[in-house]
Design an enzyme around this catalytic site. Structure first.
Site, PDB file in Angstrom:
ATOM      1  N   CYS A 164       9.820   4.475   2.869  1.00  0.00           N
ATOM      2  CA  CYS A 164       9.972   3.160   2.215  1.00  0.00           C
ATOM      3  C   CYS A 164      11.076   3.113   1.166  1.00  0.00           C
ATOM      4  CB  CYS A 164       8.638   2.759   1.593  1.00  0.00           C
ATOM      5  SG  CYS A 164       7.319   2.729   2.804  1.00  0.00           S
ATOM      6  N   LEU A 220       0.830  -1.216   0.000  1.00  0.00           N
ATOM      7  CA  LEU A 220       0.000   0.000   0.000  1.00  0.00           C
ATOM      8  C   LEU A 220       0.861   1.262   0.000  1.00  0.00           C
ATOM      9  CD1 LEU A 220       0.061   1.243   3.128  1.00  0.00           C
ATOM     10  CD2 LEU A 220      -1.534  -0.619   3.516  1.00  0.00           C
TER      11      LEU A 220
HETATM   12  C1  UGA Z   1       5.728   2.889  -1.659  1.00  0.00           C
HETATM   13  C2  UGA Z   1       5.215   1.878  -2.701  1.00  0.00           C
HETATM   14  O1  UGA Z   1       4.626   2.561  -3.806  1.00  0.00           O
HETATM   15  C3  UGA Z   1       4.175   0.936  -2.088  1.00  0.00           C
HETATM   16  O2  UGA Z   1       3.802  -0.058  -3.024  1.00  0.00           O
HETATM   17  C4  UGA Z   1       4.795   0.257  -0.851  1.00  0.00           C
HETATM   18  O3  UGA Z   1       3.857  -0.575  -0.181  1.00  0.00           O
HETATM   19  C5  UGA Z   1       5.270   1.321   0.131  1.00  0.00           C
HETATM   20  O4  UGA Z   1       6.242   2.177  -0.525  1.00  0.00           O
HETATM   21  C6  UGA Z   1       5.898   0.619   1.304  1.00  0.00           C
HETATM   22  O5  UGA Z   1       6.938  -0.026   1.123  1.00  0.00           O
HETATM   23  O6  UGA Z   1       5.312   0.595   2.397  1.00  0.00           O
HETATM   24  P1  UGA Z   1       4.809   5.189  -0.632  1.00  0.00           P
HETATM   25  O7  UGA Z   1       6.229   5.379  -0.173  1.00  0.00           O
HETATM   26  O8  UGA Z   1       3.724   5.372   0.349  1.00  0.00           O
HETATM   27  O9  UGA Z   1       4.625   3.704  -1.257  1.00  0.00           O
HETATM   28  O10 UGA Z   1       4.508   6.241  -1.798  1.00  0.00           O
HETATM   29  P2  UGA Z   1       4.723   6.287  -3.397  1.00  0.00           P
HETATM   30  O11 UGA Z   1       3.465   6.722  -4.007  1.00  0.00           O
HETATM   31  O12 UGA Z   1       5.316   5.046  -3.917  1.00  0.00           O
HETATM   32  O13 UGA Z   1       5.771   7.493  -3.550  1.00  0.00           O
HETATM   33  C7  UGA Z   1       7.099   7.392  -3.044  1.00  0.00           C
HETATM   34  C8  UGA Z   1       7.896   8.614  -3.463  1.00  0.00           C
HETATM   35  O14 UGA Z   1       8.160   8.590  -4.871  1.00  0.00           O
HETATM   36  C9  UGA Z   1       7.187   9.948  -3.197  1.00  0.00           C
HETATM   37  O15 UGA Z   1       8.131  10.889  -2.699  1.00  0.00           O
HETATM   38  C10 UGA Z   1       6.687  10.360  -4.573  1.00  0.00           C
HETATM   39  O16 UGA Z   1       6.537  11.749  -4.697  1.00  0.00           O
HETATM   40  C11 UGA Z   1       7.804   9.830  -5.454  1.00  0.00           C
HETATM   41  N1  UGA Z   1       7.375   9.578  -6.857  1.00  0.00           N
HETATM   42  C12 UGA Z   1       6.426   8.658  -7.129  1.00  0.00           C
HETATM   43  C13 UGA Z   1       7.995  10.288  -7.886  1.00  0.00           C
HETATM   44  O17 UGA Z   1       8.874  11.129  -7.667  1.00  0.00           O
HETATM   45  N2  UGA Z   1       7.603  10.018  -9.184  1.00  0.00           N
HETATM   46  C14 UGA Z   1       6.658   9.090  -9.482  1.00  0.00           C
HETATM   47  O18 UGA Z   1       6.368   8.896 -10.686  1.00  0.00           O
HETATM   48  C15 UGA Z   1       6.052   8.399  -8.424  1.00  0.00           C
END
Ligand code: UGA
Length: 429
Positions: A263, A156
């Site tokens: 994460c 998630l």
């Molecule tokens: C992430 C994973 O997406 C989940 O599947 C996983 O369960 C979770 O880690 C975990 O290990 O508990 P999360 O860290 O909550 O989830 O958020 P994300 O939506 O994945 O974003 C992570 C970071 O990447 C954020 O800083 C976001 O801004 C950045 N991001 C995301 C980008 O810079 N570009 C993108 O295209 C997507």
């Protein structure tokens, strides 16, 4: 089913609320008295859309209970989820003391008991941890038929935790035997998703490899964005063009100030650490981390080029959390950017829709328009909807300068230019 969830953090609370919503009896236990007190009053220790309502609904249906009595929770329930924190250590590994403490406690409760225990690990744990958990039970003299250990990682995302739990792409189940499989299927009977069955360590690896792959996609697109900047190509066109290839896919190709949170940074480091322990080199993962770290300076440098010098300039930063729809600021790129701006002598004004404390050295505003008063530049670090739909005329008239740094490439640059702003995106102008 009667379930105990140990740990009232992100994963524990969301899992518990959803399991209760499906009709299971769930007891959440946590040693943090203030967290449990707040939950008894229907208040959540975290900001997560929809979760508070789900918790309140199931508390009033008497399906969801909260307590600090961890041992009672373990003794009274045959199914136990471990969802305690595994914070990073300076050397890149994870602090497993909470996991080991609860495992010893569960094993202690099993001694002399005839009741079978199913222990399901949700916490993200380094490779081999679930095998160690299994071994702890054996070392306590517990018969191998009296318990099962399942590695069932969570995928998630903060900000959309409930949706992700209800609509997973897959359910990963690592086991030592077939025995717990039927119970796991009963637990998750309300969701339709393919199962991936593997070993205990296989499931841990799937979790780390998933996060490392997503982090790699982000660093990849950020590196391509830098090249796009050098040749006036739009990174959005490139992301659309490559993402249309089904082998690549459109997700996690959003260029910006890089990834943060509790994460990706931690899990990539933990995977590198595990590899190092086994004398395996990880040049790709090292580059993923290096690109992510230097992305902050890349964006600050862009702003500096426009302003000539940053010393003495006033810069407003909107957004402090690592992504929208959460108040989580752990390893948030916004905080790294703020640190860099302060180091270069900027006065930094900040605003966030839900985070209500100022990072050291900054001035916090509770109104987003007041925060931009007299600023030379506005840097948006998190793509909250309210920033996208704000009153740009008001922003422009409040500011002293006219520079907008779009750290998440989510704004309409043409519209902003029409308002008289100078727009700086990442691989986008
Ligand atoms: C992430 C994973 O997406 C989940 O599947 C996983 O369960 C979770 O880690 C975990 O290990 O508990 P999360 O860290 O909550 O989830 O958020 P994300 O939506 O994945 O974003 C992570 C970071 O990447 C954020 O800083 C976001 O801004 C950045 N991001 C995301 C980008 O810079 N570009 C993108 O295209 C997507």
């Amino acid at each position: 089913m009667n379930i105990c969830v140990i740990g009232a953090g992100y994963v524990g609370l969301t899992t518990a609320a959803v399991l209760a919503d499906w009709g299971h009896q769930v007891q959440v236990v946590d040693v943090d008295q203030s967290k449990i007190d707040a939950l008894h009053q229907g208040k959540l220790p975290i900001y997560e859309p929809g979760l508070e309502r789900m918790v309140q609904r199931n508390t009033s249906r008497h399906r969801l209970h909260f307590s600090t009595r961890v041992r009672d929770g373990i003794e009274e329930n045959p199914v136990i989820f471990i969802a305690v924190g595994t914070p990073p250590l300076p050397n890149g590994s994870s602090n497993l003391s909470h996991v080991h403490d609860v495992v010893r406690m569960i094993a202690g409760c099993c001694i002399g008991s005839s009741e079978h225990k199913l222990i399901i690990t949700k916490s993200t744990v380094p490779l081999g941890t679930n095998e160690q958990i299994y071994q702890t039970f054996i070392d306590h003299g517990i018969h191998e038929k009296s318990f099962d250990v399942v590695s069932n990682p969570e995928f998630l995302r903060e900000g959309s935790a409930i949706y992700d739990l209800l609509h997973p792409d897959r359910i990963v189940v690592g086991t030592k035997t077939e025995r717990p499989v039927e119970t796991i299927k009963q637990l998750y009977r309300c969701i339709e998703a393919p199962y991936v069955f593997t070993t205990l360590t296989g499931a841990e690896m799937i979790k780390y490899a998933s996060n490392a792959f997503l982090a790699s996609k982000i660093s990849f697109i950020n590196e391509i964005a830098r090249i796009c900047d050098s040749c006036q190509v739009s990174i959005e066109d490139v992301a659309e063009g490559i993402g249309a290839d089904r082998r690549i896919g459109p997700h996690f190709l959003k260029a910006g100030i890089g990834y943060g949170g509790s994460c990706f940074p931690k899990d990539v480091h933990s995977l590198m650490y595990s590899a190092k322990q086994k004398q395996v080199d990880t040049p790709l993962l090292e580059s993923v981390t290096a690109v992510n770290q230097s992305q902050i300076e890349y964006v600050v440098q862009k702003l500096q080029t426009k302003l000539q010098t940053l010393g003495g300039k006033q810069v407003t930063v909107w957004g402090l959390s690592f992504k929208p729809d959460t108040d989580d600021t752990r390893l948030s790129p916004a905080l790294s950017i703020i640190g860099s701006l302060l180091q270069r002598g900027c006065q930094v004004h900040v605003f966030d829709p839900v985070v209500k404390h100022a990072p050291p050295g900054t001035q916090f505003y509770s109104d987003m328009y007041d925060a931009v008063n007299q600023s030379n530049a506005l840097l948006i670090a998190t793509e909250w909807k309210q920033f996208e739909h704000c009153d740009w005329r008001k922003v422009k008239s409040n500011m002293h300068g006219n520079i907008i740094v779009d750290g998440r490439n989510f704004l309409d640059s043409t519209m902003l230019q029409a308002y008289g702003f100078v727009y700086l995106g990442v691989g986008k102008s």
